[in-house]
Design a protein around this motif. Structure first.
Motif, mmCIF file in Angstrom:
data_model
loop_
_atom_site.group_PDB
_atom_site.id
_atom_site.type_symbol
_atom_site.label_atom_id
_atom_site.label_comp_id
_atom_site.label_asym_id
_atom_site.label_seq_id
_atom_site.Cartn_x
_atom_site.Cartn_y
_atom_site.Cartn_z
ATOM 1 N N UNK A 42 16.232 62.458 76.457
ATOM 2 C CA UNK A 42 16.869 62.276 75.133
ATOM 3 C C UNK A 42 18.248 62.662 74.863
ATOM 4 N N UNK A 43 18.954 62.354 73.888
ATOM 5 C CA UNK A 43 20.352 62.518 73.594
ATOM 6 C C UNK A 43 20.636 62.734 72.225
ATOM 7 N N UNK A 44 21.753 63.311 71.985
ATOM 8 C CA UNK A 44 22.347 63.654 70.622
ATOM 9 C C UNK A 44 23.625 62.982 70.604
ATOM 10 N N UNK A 119 30.559 74.158 65.097
ATOM 11 C CA UNK A 119 29.958 75.265 65.839
ATOM 12 C C UNK A 119 31.111 76.113 66.571
ATOM 13 N N UNK A 121 31.439 78.898 69.309
ATOM 14 C CA UNK A 121 30.806 79.547 70.369
ATOM 15 C C UNK A 121 31.707 80.065 71.576
ATOM 16 N N UNK A 125 28.960 81.278 76.494
ATOM 17 C CA UNK A 125 27.776 80.997 76.299
ATOM 18 C C UNK A 125 26.994 79.853 76.866
ATOM 19 N N UNK A 126 25.806 80.163 77.512
ATOM 20 C CA UNK A 126 24.950 78.919 78.084
ATOM 21 C C UNK A 126 24.981 77.874 77.087
ATOM 22 N N UNK A 127 25.350 76.817 77.762
ATOM 23 C CA UNK A 127 25.272 75.445 76.974
ATOM 24 C C UNK A 127 23.786 75.020 76.248
ATOM 25 N N UNK A 128 22.784 75.560 77.011
ATOM 26 C CA UNK A 128 21.566 75.404 76.423
ATOM 27 C C UNK A 128 21.480 75.686 74.856
ATOM 28 N N UNK A 130 23.980 76.096 72.720
ATOM 29 C CA UNK A 130 24.635 75.179 71.859
ATOM 30 C C UNK A 130 23.906 73.875 71.418
ATOM 31 N N UNK A 131 23.141 73.637 72.619
ATOM 32 C CA UNK A 131 22.270 72.435 72.435
ATOM 33 C C UNK A 131 21.377 72.771 71.354
ATOM 34 N N UNK A 135 20.376 71.001 68.071
ATOM 35 C CA UNK A 135 18.792 70.668 67.851
ATOM 36 C C UNK A 135 18.425 71.270 66.453
ATOM 37 N N UNK A 138 20.090 68.710 63.804
ATOM 38 C CA UNK A 138 19.378 67.551 63.883
ATOM 39 C C UNK A 138 18.078 67.447 62.950
ATOM 40 N N UNK A 147 32.896 70.595 67.223
ATOM 41 C CA UNK A 147 32.969 71.773 68.145
ATOM 42 C C UNK A 147 34.448 72.538 67.998
ATOM 43 N N UNK B 54 15.738 65.826 70.270
ATOM 44 C CA UNK B 54 16.451 64.943 70.989
ATOM 45 C C UNK B 54 15.736 63.633 71.657
ATOM 46 N N UNK B 128 21.652 73.463 81.739
ATOM 47 C CA UNK B 128 21.244 74.264 80.736
ATOM 48 C C UNK B 128 22.022 75.629 80.607
ATOM 49 N N UNK B 130 25.019 76.063 82.264
ATOM 50 C CA UNK B 130 26.546 75.885 82.192
ATOM 51 C C UNK B 130 27.385 76.535 81.247
ATOM 52 N N UNK B 152 25.199 63.811 74.385
ATOM 53 C CA UNK B 152 24.857 65.027 74.933
ATOM 54 C C UNK B 152 23.320 64.866 75.536
ATOM 55 N N UNK B 154 19.775 65.713 76.808
ATOM 56 C CA UNK B 154 18.765 66.901 76.496
ATOM 57 C C UNK B 154 17.442 66.433 76.921
#
Lengths: 152, 158
Positions: A42-44, A119, A121, A125-128, A130-131, A135, A138, A147, B54, B128, B130, B152, B154
């Protein structure tokens, strides 16, 4: 030049199968080894203004009644999520962030599509996470996400 | 019950090849149609973050550029060298500048206006774990090169 009699039926034409089967097995093995199960990702989708030299600096052109939401995230030493701050609200988890955003935006999809979320940050911080924040945005149909620029 | 004599030698056992060949062709056809070369740009080392909203979009992006980022925050460009975007961004910048130039030429040939940004989609597949700063840096470099569309990646399910 002699012309052979057709339909004599004395000697049958036998097709030699062995080379064909060899080749077919070669192909089969090749395709089997290159076989990969595709997982759909999936993607944003995010559109950001171009920051090319010479073009105008990005300005916040939408000065609607709703103020922009700023999501401030903090990280622990190891890069795990430490806390989230939206305005005055302090949160610990992404689930709470989703709830807070829902409270701010409400159910109107028109409002949500106008709201701009930024956002902020720290670098480690771990990218997860931020996603995870994207999320949460969304989920309430916030589409404009920005960002903060990197610190260096 | 009578047992047949083995090795009578009078008649050869004939193996019927037809069903086997039928099956084999079926299998070949299946594997041929499932063969997908477009996945070569996806780095399997990257463990994508999980996000349940996502959604995979059905339309394929216009001439996408993939950027894979490992859990250490290193970017792997074609050729396999690992680059830390925070330490040395010149290689990424050069790579993206070439892509931007190509996109500009393609857009000009197709008669698309280039002033509103390039049509290329930058697909960021970051791990995840990074560090966020490295992802920011890559996005910033891409913005400065003229790209505006980002995806992005996911995973919806683990």
């Amino acid at each position: 030049m002699k012309i052979r009699k057709t339909g004599s039926s004395e000697s049958k034409v036998s097709l030699e199968m062995t080379p064909m089967i060899d080749v077919v097995f070669q192909l089969l093995i090749f395709f089997m080894f290159t076989f990969k199960i595709v997982t759909v990702e999936g993607e944003f989708s995010i559109t950001m203004p171009s920051a090319e030299l010479g073009s105008a600096a990005p300005t916040s052109e939408n000065t609607t009644a709703l103020p922009d939401i700023q999501v401030r995230m903090t990280a622990s030493q190891l890069g795990d999520l430490d806390g989230i701050q939206v305005g005055e609200n302090q949160m610990k988890s992404l689930e709470e962030l989703a709830q807070t955003l829902k409270d701010i935006v409400g159910d109107d999809p028109k409002v949500a599509s106008d709201v701009e979320m930024q956002i902020v940050a720290p670098d480690n911080l771990k990218y997860g996470f931020v996603v995870g924040a994207i999320n949460a945005a969304a989920k309430v149909r916030i589409q404009k996400i920005k960002f903060n620029p990197p610190s260096s | 019950m009578r047992l047949r004599k083995a090795r009578s030698g009078s008649e050869d056992a004939v193996l019927d090849m037809t069903p086997m060949i039928d099956m084999t062709f079926q299998l070949i056809t299946f594997f041929m149609f499932t063969l997908n070369f477009s996945n070569d740009l996806l780095d399997e080392r990257v463990r994508l973050p999980l996000a349940d909203s996502a959604t995979p979009t059905s339309q394929s992006p216009q001439s996408p550029v993939y950027i894979n980022m490992s859990r250490e925050g290193l970017v792997y460009l074609l050729g396999g060298e690992a680059i830390d975007p925070k330490a040395d961004s010149t290689a990424i910048r050069r790579h993206l500048a070439v892509e931007a130039q190509m996109a500009k030429v393609n857009m000009k040939v197709a008669g698309v206006d280039t002033s509103t940004g390039l049509w290329t989609t930058i697909i960021i597949r970051a791990d995840d774990s990074a560090p966020y700063g490295n992802v920011q840096k890559v996005i910033q470099i891409a913005q400065q090169t003229g790209f505006t569309k980002f995806w992005l990646r996911a995973n919806k399910t683990p």
